[in-house]
Design a protein around this motif. Structure first.
Motif, PDB file in Angstrom:
ATOM      1  N   GLN A  58       0.864  -1.193   0.000  1.00 38.02           N
ATOM      2  CA  GLN A  58       0.000   0.000   0.000  1.00 38.02           C
ATOM      3  C   GLN A  58       0.898   1.239   0.000  1.00 38.02           C
ATOM      4  OE1 GLN A  58      -3.288  -0.670  -0.279  1.00 38.02           O
ATOM      5  NE2 GLN A  58      -2.684  -2.806  -0.152  1.00 38.02           N
ATOM      6  N   THR A  59       0.642   2.136  -0.955  1.00 36.72           N
ATOM      7  CA  THR A  59       1.523   3.312  -1.129  1.00 36.72           C
ATOM      8  C   THR A  59       1.687   4.114   0.159  1.00 36.72           C
ATOM      9  OG1 THR A  59       1.043   3.445  -3.482  1.00 36.72           O
ATOM     10  CG2 THR A  59       1.832   5.441  -2.473  1.00 36.72           C
ATOM     11  N   ASN A  60       0.595   4.244   0.942  1.00 37.86           N
ATOM     12  CA  ASN A  60       0.680   5.055   2.170  1.00 37.86           C
ATOM     13  C   ASN A  60       1.521   4.379   3.250  1.00 37.86           C
ATOM     14  OD1 ASN A  60      -1.306   3.075   2.676  1.00 37.86           O
ATOM     15  ND2 ASN A  60      -2.279   4.337   4.226  1.00 37.86           N
ATOM     16  N   VAL A  61       1.817   3.091   3.061  1.00 35.44           N
ATOM     17  CA  VAL A  61       2.725   2.354   3.963  1.00 35.44           C
ATOM     18  C   VAL A  61       4.120   2.273   3.342  1.00 35.44           C
ATOM     19  CG1 VAL A  61       3.238   0.103   5.014  1.00 35.44           C
ATOM     20  CG2 VAL A  61       0.892   0.990   5.048  1.00 35.44           C
ATOM     21  N   THR A  62       4.168   1.887   2.062  1.00 36.22           N
ATOM     22  CA  THR A  62       5.451   1.645   1.396  1.00 36.22           C
ATOM     23  C   THR A  62       6.406   2.828   1.498  1.00 36.22           C
ATOM     24  OG1 THR A  62       4.258   0.376  -0.267  1.00 36.22           O
ATOM     25  CG2 THR A  62       6.527   0.909  -0.759  1.00 36.22           C
ATOM     26  N   GLN A  63       5.905   4.002   1.130  1.00 35.07           N
ATOM     27  CA  GLN A  63       6.800   5.156   1.045  1.00 35.07           C
ATOM     28  C   GLN A  63       7.364   5.554   2.413  1.00 35.07           C
ATOM     29  OE1 GLN A  63       5.835   8.355  -1.616  1.00 35.07           O
ATOM     30  NE2 GLN A  63       4.830   7.020  -3.085  1.00 35.07           N
ATOM     31  N   PRO A  64       6.515   5.728   3.455  1.00 35.04           N
ATOM     32  CA  PRO A  64       7.103   6.023   4.767  1.00 35.04           C
ATOM     33  C   PRO A  64       8.001   4.895   5.283  1.00 35.04           C
ATOM     34  CG  PRO A  64       4.728   6.441   4.785  1.00 35.04           C
ATOM     35  CD  PRO A  64       5.043   5.783   3.485  1.00 35.04           C
ATOM     36  N   ALA A  65       7.662   3.639   4.966  1.00 29.59           N
ATOM     37  CA  ALA A  65       8.450   2.496   5.450  1.00 29.59           C
ATOM     38  C   ALA A  65       9.864   2.515   4.864  1.00 29.59           C
ATOM     39  CB  ALA A  65       7.753   1.175   5.106  1.00 29.59           C
ATOM     40  N   VAL A  66       9.965   2.714   3.564  1.00 29.78           N
ATOM     41  CA  VAL A  66      11.286   2.746   2.906  1.00 29.78           C
ATOM     42  C   VAL A  66      12.072   3.968   3.393  1.00 29.78           C
ATOM     43  CG1 VAL A  66      12.514   2.937   0.703  1.00 29.78           C
ATOM     44  CG2 VAL A  66      10.533   1.411   0.899  1.00 29.78           C
ATOM     45  N   PHE A  67      11.403   5.103   3.524  1.00 33.89           N
ATOM     46  CA  PHE A  67      12.040   6.314   4.051  1.00 33.89           C
ATOM     47  C   PHE A  67      12.596   6.065   5.452  1.00 33.89           C
ATOM     48  CE2 PHE A  67      11.529   9.929   6.942  1.00 33.89           C
ATOM     49  CZ  PHE A  67      12.300  10.907   6.334  1.00 33.89           C
ATOM     50  N   LEU A  68      11.768   5.487   6.319  1.00 36.66           N
ATOM     51  CA  LEU A  68      12.184   5.238   7.711  1.00 36.66           C
ATOM     52  C   LEU A  68      13.388   4.316   7.784  1.00 36.66           C
ATOM     53  CD1 LEU A  68       8.889   4.739   9.729  1.00 36.66           C
ATOM     54  CD2 LEU A  68      10.650   6.469  10.103  1.00 36.66           C
ATOM     55  N   HIS A  69      13.293   3.181   7.095  1.00 32.04           N
ATOM     56  CA  HIS A  69      14.395   2.211   7.125  1.00 32.04           C
ATOM     57  C   HIS A  69      15.691   2.874   6.637  1.00 32.04           C
ATOM     58  CE1 HIS A  69      15.765  -2.189   6.141  1.00 32.04           C
ATOM     59  NE2 HIS A  69      16.674  -1.507   6.811  1.00 32.04           N
ATOM     60  N   SER A  70      15.578   3.659   5.555  1.00 26.15           N
ATOM     61  CA  SER A  70      16.763   4.284   4.951  1.00 26.15           C
ATOM     62  C   SER A  70      17.404   5.313   5.882  1.00 26.15           C
ATOM     63  CB  SER A  70      16.370   4.953   3.635  1.00 26.15           C
ATOM     64  OG  SER A  70      15.856   4.004   2.731  1.00 26.15           O
ATOM     65  N   VAL A  71      16.567   6.199   6.427  1.00 29.96           N
ATOM     66  CA  VAL A  71      17.090   7.267   7.281  1.00 29.96           C
ATOM     67  C   VAL A  71      17.664   6.703   8.578  1.00 29.96           C
ATOM     68  CG1 VAL A  71      16.432   9.287   8.656  1.00 29.96           C
ATOM     69  CG2 VAL A  71      15.649   9.073   6.300  1.00 29.96           C
ATOM     70  N   ILE A  72      16.959   5.736   9.160  1.00 29.72           N
ATOM     71  CA  ILE A  72      17.429   5.154  10.427  1.00 29.72           C
ATOM     72  C   ILE A  72      18.715   4.354  10.202  1.00 29.72           C
ATOM     73  CG2 ILE A  72      16.831   3.553  12.301  1.00 29.72           C
ATOM     74  CD1 ILE A  72      13.903   4.609  12.026  1.00 29.72           C
ATOM     75  N   ALA A  73      18.808   3.661   9.067  1.00 30.00           N
ATOM     76  CA  ALA A  73      20.050   2.939   8.731  1.00 30.00           C
ATOM     77  C   ALA A  73      21.206   3.928   8.601  1.00 30.00           C
ATOM     78  CB  ALA A  73      19.879   2.145   7.436  1.00 30.00           C
ATOM     79  N   TYR A  74      20.939   5.056   7.932  1.00 33.90           N
ATOM     80  CA  TYR A  74      21.978   6.084   7.777  1.00 33.90           C
ATOM     81  C   TYR A  74      22.413   6.624   9.141  1.00 33.90           C
ATOM     82  CZ  TYR A  74      24.250  10.519   6.896  1.00 33.90           C
ATOM     83  OH  TYR A  74      25.145  11.555   6.922  1.00 33.90           O
ATOM     84  N   LYS A  75      21.435   6.918  10.001  1.00 29.06           N
ATOM     85  CA  LYS A  75      21.742   7.502  11.315  1.00 29.06           C
ATOM     86  C   LYS A  75      22.480   6.512  12.235  1.00 29.06           C
ATOM     87  CE  LYS A  75      18.131  11.075  11.530  1.00 29.06           C
ATOM     88  NZ  LYS A  75      18.920  12.251  11.913  1.00 29.06           N
ATOM     89  N   SER A  76      22.439   5.216  11.879  1.00 25.89           N
ATOM     90  CA  SER A  76      23.134   4.210  12.686  1.00 25.89           C
ATOM     91  C   SER A  76      24.631   4.143  12.362  1.00 25.89           C
ATOM     92  CB  SER A  76      22.507   2.831  12.465  1.00 25.89           C
ATOM     93  OG  SER A  76      22.867   2.310  11.184  1.00 25.89           O
TER      94      SER A  76
END
Length: 297
Positions: A58-76
């Motif tokens: 679902q687009t309203n899940v997919t986009q925030p999910a990929v954003f979150l994983h990416s940003v949090i991975a970067y911040k780690s």
């Protein structure tokens, strides 16, 4: 002098279980996931960690999910200091958090608004996308233009992923005609993709006003490193330019091949992909085999 580039994936990289290891092992990551649940008003972390493929699509899940994983991975990553950043489509928002142009909160809110606006646009104009393999970019563009002029159907080049891999976007009838024409012109494959609509095409115009208002209202800072934006494929540092390019990206093409080439021309020798999957690492090596690629997820 060698430069370090950080890159961020877009929609399609999601998978069930994404980000769970970060949540379980990193206190900062856990806090950010919980903050995101609060901002979004639902527990997106639960869907990311144990949701079905259908829920994650679902687009309203997919986009925030990929954003979150990416940003949090970067911040780690301890002491991460990018010389330049870029993101594929949705990934551009992750890149703008990594270089300090956007706060985590504003980035997430914008991604959520973008996802919902795009979902509505998909419902207004049933449409699709297709991957075209092993056909020259200019030939793909020529066929798209020809079908548009002959039939009035919308068909455009949407994602320049790497040499020999271009995604087209448009109306269902237009894409069907284009796929036949691409195969007849010698494409190895012309394959309709399982997506919700014609992203990065004029058919996303109904989503533009809502996203534009949100982007113009958000606070953009001067970034610590240039972002190579999809629609212009060059280094951008001015907040006003960043805004304009982000808005235009909704209906404009993702020039990923050209972005990577520009980053390499400007000194990038190492690319680190942050977030789910390894798609960008593969594309970068198809664009240039000489660079080093790695991933953090």
């Amino acid at each position: 002098m060698s430069k370090q580039a950080f890159v961020f994936p877009g929609q399609g990289a999601q998978f069930s279980g994404m980000g769970k290891a970060l949540y379980d092992t990193n206190e900062q990551a856990k806090a950010l996931f919980e903050q995101a649940n609060e901002i979004l008003g639902f527990r997106i972390s639960d869907i990311m960690f144990s949701g079905t493929d259908e829920q994650l699509k679902q687009t309203n899940v997919t986009q925030p999910a990929v954003f979150l994983h990416s940003v949090i991975a970067y911040k780690s990553i301890e002491g991460a200091k990018p010389d330049m950043v870029a993101g594929h489509s949705l990934g551009e928002f992750s890149a703008l958090v990594a270089n300090g142009a956007l706060s985590f909160e504003d980035g997430l809110k914008l991604v959520s608004i973008r996802a919902n606006a795009m979902q509505k646009a998909c419902e207004i104009n049933p449409s699709t996308m297709a991957a075209v393999l092993n056909l020259a970019d200019d030939k793909v563009e020529e066929i798209c233009a020809q079908i548009q002029s002959e039939t009035g159907e919308v068909v455009v080049a949407a994602n320049y992923n790497c040499p020999g891999q271009l995604v087209i976007s448009g109306s269902i009838a237009g894409i069907d005609k284009a796929c036949e024409a691409m195969k007849a012109a010698g494409a190895k494959r012309a394959l309709v993709l399982p997506v919700g609509g014609a992203f990065h095409s004029p058919l996303m115009a109904p989503a533009k006003a809502e996203l534009e208002a949100a982007i113009n209202a958000a606070n953009f800072a001067t970034p610590t490193a240039p972002v190579y934006q999809n629609v212009v494929a060059k280094a951008v540092t001015h907040p006003d330019e960043i805004r304009i390019n982000l808005i235009n990206q909704l209906t404009g093409a993702v020039k990923w091949t050209q972005c990577v080439q520009a980053m390499i021309a400007d000194g990038a020798t190492n690319f680190t992909e942050c977030g789910p999957g390894k798609v960008l690492q593969g594309l970068i090596l198809k664009i240039n085999k000489e660079v080093a690629v790695s991933g953090v997820s």
